[in-house]
Design a protein around this motif. Sequence first.
Motif, mmCIF file in Angstrom:
data_model
loop_
_atom_site.group_PDB
_atom_site.id
_atom_site.type_symbol
_atom_site.label_atom_id
_atom_site.label_comp_id
_atom_site.label_asym_id
_atom_site.label_seq_id
_atom_site.Cartn_x
_atom_site.Cartn_y
_atom_site.Cartn_z
ATOM 1 N N ARG A 196 -89.609 77.582 50.561
ATOM 2 C CA ARG A 196 -88.706 78.636 50.091
ATOM 3 C C ARG A 196 -88.125 78.165 48.780
ATOM 4 O O ARG A 196 -87.713 77.017 48.652
ATOM 5 C CB ARG A 196 -87.593 78.885 51.108
ATOM 6 C CG ARG A 196 -88.079 79.416 52.430
ATOM 7 C CD ARG A 196 -87.008 80.134 53.213
ATOM 8 N NE ARG A 196 -85.676 79.515 53.140
ATOM 9 C CZ ARG A 196 -84.557 80.111 53.501
ATOM 10 N NH1 ARG A 196 -84.584 81.345 53.953
ATOM 11 N NH2 ARG A 196 -83.398 79.491 53.433
ATOM 12 N N ALA A 197 -88.069 79.051 47.789
ATOM 13 C CA ALA A 197 -87.642 78.640 46.450
ATOM 14 C C ALA A 197 -86.585 79.586 45.903
ATOM 15 O O ALA A 197 -86.623 80.796 46.156
ATOM 16 C CB ALA A 197 -88.846 78.589 45.509
ATOM 17 N N GLY A 229 -89.054 87.005 46.314
ATOM 18 C CA GLY A 229 -88.592 87.342 47.649
ATOM 19 C C GLY A 229 -87.879 86.168 48.281
ATOM 20 O O GLY A 229 -87.661 85.133 47.649
ATOM 21 N N ALA A 230 -87.512 86.329 49.549
ATOM 22 C CA ALA A 230 -86.676 85.332 50.208
ATOM 23 C C ALA A 230 -87.436 84.417 51.158
ATOM 24 O O ALA A 230 -86.895 83.411 51.591
ATOM 25 C CB ALA A 230 -85.551 86.033 50.978
ATOM 26 N N GLY A 231 -88.679 84.739 51.490
ATOM 27 C CA GLY A 231 -89.392 83.981 52.490
ATOM 28 C C GLY A 231 -90.156 82.797 51.937
ATOM 29 O O GLY A 231 -90.151 82.527 50.733
ATOM 30 N N PRO A 232 -90.854 82.056 52.807
ATOM 31 C CA PRO A 232 -91.674 80.926 52.365
ATOM 32 C C PRO A 232 -92.716 81.376 51.340
ATOM 33 O O PRO A 232 -93.319 82.442 51.476
ATOM 34 C CB PRO A 232 -92.338 80.449 53.666
ATOM 35 C CG PRO A 232 -91.416 80.902 54.753
ATOM 36 C CD PRO A 232 -90.864 82.215 54.269
ATOM 37 N N GLY A 233 -92.897 80.558 50.315
ATOM 38 C CA GLY A 233 -93.878 80.883 49.294
ATOM 39 C C GLY A 233 -93.422 81.943 48.308
ATOM 40 O O GLY A 233 -94.209 82.411 47.493
ATOM 41 N N ARG A 234 -92.145 82.301 48.349
ATOM 42 C CA ARG A 234 -91.594 83.312 47.445
ATOM 43 C C ARG A 234 -90.368 82.759 46.726
ATOM 44 O O ARG A 234 -89.707 81.840 47.211
ATOM 45 C CB ARG A 234 -91.236 84.589 48.206
ATOM 46 C CG ARG A 234 -92.461 85.284 48.802
ATOM 47 C CD ARG A 234 -92.073 86.538 49.567
ATOM 48 N NE ARG A 234 -93.242 87.207 50.128
ATOM 49 C CZ ARG A 234 -93.953 88.124 49.498
ATOM 50 N NH1 ARG A 234 -93.589 88.526 48.286
ATOM 51 N NH2 ARG A 234 -95.001 88.666 50.076
ATOM 52 N N LEU A 267 -90.045 78.109 34.663
ATOM 53 C CA LEU A 267 -91.227 77.246 34.689
ATOM 54 C C LEU A 267 -91.151 76.157 35.750
ATOM 55 O O LEU A 267 -92.126 75.935 36.486
ATOM 56 C CB LEU A 267 -91.426 76.616 33.306
ATOM 57 C CG LEU A 267 -92.545 75.573 33.193
ATOM 58 C CD1 LEU A 267 -93.891 76.172 33.575
ATOM 59 C CD2 LEU A 267 -92.597 74.986 31.784
ATOM 60 N N LEU A 268 -90.037 75.449 35.856
ATOM 61 C CA LEU A 268 -89.961 74.360 36.826
ATOM 62 C C LEU A 268 -90.036 74.875 38.258
ATOM 63 O O LEU A 268 -90.663 74.250 39.118
ATOM 64 C CB LEU A 268 -88.681 73.548 36.613
ATOM 65 C CG LEU A 268 -88.595 72.799 35.287
ATOM 66 C CD1 LEU A 268 -87.304 71.988 35.233
ATOM 67 C CD2 LEU A 268 -89.800 71.890 35.081
ATOM 68 N N ALA A 269 -89.412 76.005 38.518
ATOM 69 C CA ALA A 269 -89.526 76.601 39.853
ATOM 70 C C ALA A 269 -90.974 76.968 40.145
ATOM 71 O O ALA A 269 -91.484 76.720 41.252
ATOM 72 C CB ALA A 269 -88.633 77.832 39.954
ATOM 73 N N PHE A 270 -91.674 77.544 39.160
ATOM 74 C CA PHE A 270 -93.077 77.921 39.356
ATOM 75 C C PHE A 270 -93.923 76.682 39.656
ATOM 76 O O PHE A 270 -94.797 76.707 40.539
ATOM 77 C CB PHE A 270 -93.643 78.610 38.109
ATOM 78 C CG PHE A 270 -92.916 79.854 37.670
ATOM 79 C CD1 PHE A 270 -92.024 80.508 38.501
ATOM 80 C CD2 PHE A 270 -93.133 80.364 36.403
ATOM 81 C CE1 PHE A 270 -91.357 81.658 38.095
ATOM 82 C CE2 PHE A 270 -92.486 81.508 35.971
ATOM 83 C CZ PHE A 270 -91.593 82.146 36.811
ATOM 84 N N ALA A 271 -93.685 75.605 38.890
ATOM 85 C CA ALA A 271 -94.470 74.384 39.088
ATOM 86 C C ALA A 271 -94.234 73.796 40.473
ATOM 87 O O ALA A 271 -95.181 73.374 41.155
ATOM 88 C CB ALA A 271 -94.114 73.367 38.006
ATOM 89 N N LEU A 321 -86.290 74.571 48.070
ATOM 90 C CA LEU A 321 -85.981 74.021 46.749
ATOM 91 C C LEU A 321 -85.194 75.024 45.924
ATOM 92 O O LEU A 321 -85.249 76.225 46.161
ATOM 93 C CB LEU A 321 -87.271 73.620 46.022
ATOM 94 C CG LEU A 321 -88.231 74.743 45.598
ATOM 95 C CD1 LEU A 321 -87.976 75.204 44.163
ATOM 96 C CD2 LEU A 321 -89.681 74.281 45.739
ATOM 97 N N ILE A 322 -84.484 74.487 44.920
ATOM 98 C CA ILE A 322 -83.751 75.334 43.992
ATOM 99 C C ILE A 322 -83.863 74.753 42.589
ATOM 100 O O ILE A 322 -83.818 73.538 42.407
ATOM 101 C CB ILE A 322 -82.266 75.481 44.392
ATOM 102 C CG1 ILE A 322 -81.547 76.460 43.442
ATOM 103 C CG2 ILE A 322 -81.547 74.149 44.449
ATOM 104 C CD1 ILE A 322 -80.167 76.883 43.928
#
Length: 304
Positions: free
Chosen positions: A180-181, A206-211, A167-171, A158-159
Amino acid sequence: MSDSWKITLPCTRAEAEAIDPEGPAFAAMTAPPVLLTRELTEDDVEDWVLDAYFQDKPGRTEIALLRALVPSAGGVKVKPERIAEQDWVTLSQAGLEPVQAGRFYVHTSANRGDPPAGARAFHIEAGLAFGTGHHETTTGCLLTLEAMRARGMQVRNLIDVGTGTGLLAFAAMHLWPRARATASDIDPISIDVTRANAAANGVRLGAGPGRLALAVAPGMAHADIERRAPYDLVLANIIAAPLIELAPVIAAATAPGGTVVLAGLLERQAAAVAQAYRRHGFRIAGRVTLGDWPTLRMVRRPIR
């Protein structure tokens, strides 16, 4: 902390909702004011107020810009109010009540409130970046994201374009914790704010999953953003004109079957924004409207 300054002008609800915190009026200022609107009389669309907080005493130019935002206050005398030795950003947040949007609860340090059981609380300060959760556009996006998750949608990449505070990225990362975000913004200050907010809310960078990866970029014009495409979820809570301009770029970066969530537009602008994305293979899949502010959920049609 040196003295700061405040100007208060009456306005209507329509004027309050039309104010663009990221508009060109104050863009050239080194220290633009914090703008807050509030309802004085419940359900009275004519009895609203605009508060503007300045680090330095506003002059004629700044006052004229404020007046242009609220034409109904044209005959009101403006007198800047000195606020001695106080943190102007913290002071401006004092009246911001916590916001609950579905499972999300957004608050400032000045007013933490009491998060309901099971809510995901986010500590987001108002001030240097847009997107605190206190505007219908952000709330509409939060509700849209939760509805998508409730329907079982899976997101792996997602981006958040024009992230503001993050906030929207965190949610979205809370709803899809293994995704990956990426969060991008044209304003370097917004990325600094997002980085600080990530630390305050336990969001890993970071660049990985969950980051969460961060990028300063106009729209999606950044090598890392292009390299991480295609995205199955694109969030863009900006304003109508850049949403339309970015339609081909966002389409090219969205996976077939992927979703875009578009906000920051007024009801009268929704048809034009939706049409721009239809031209690039999207269909309307849903919308949330709060006041005059719709949030559009559009899905890119599979390639045949």
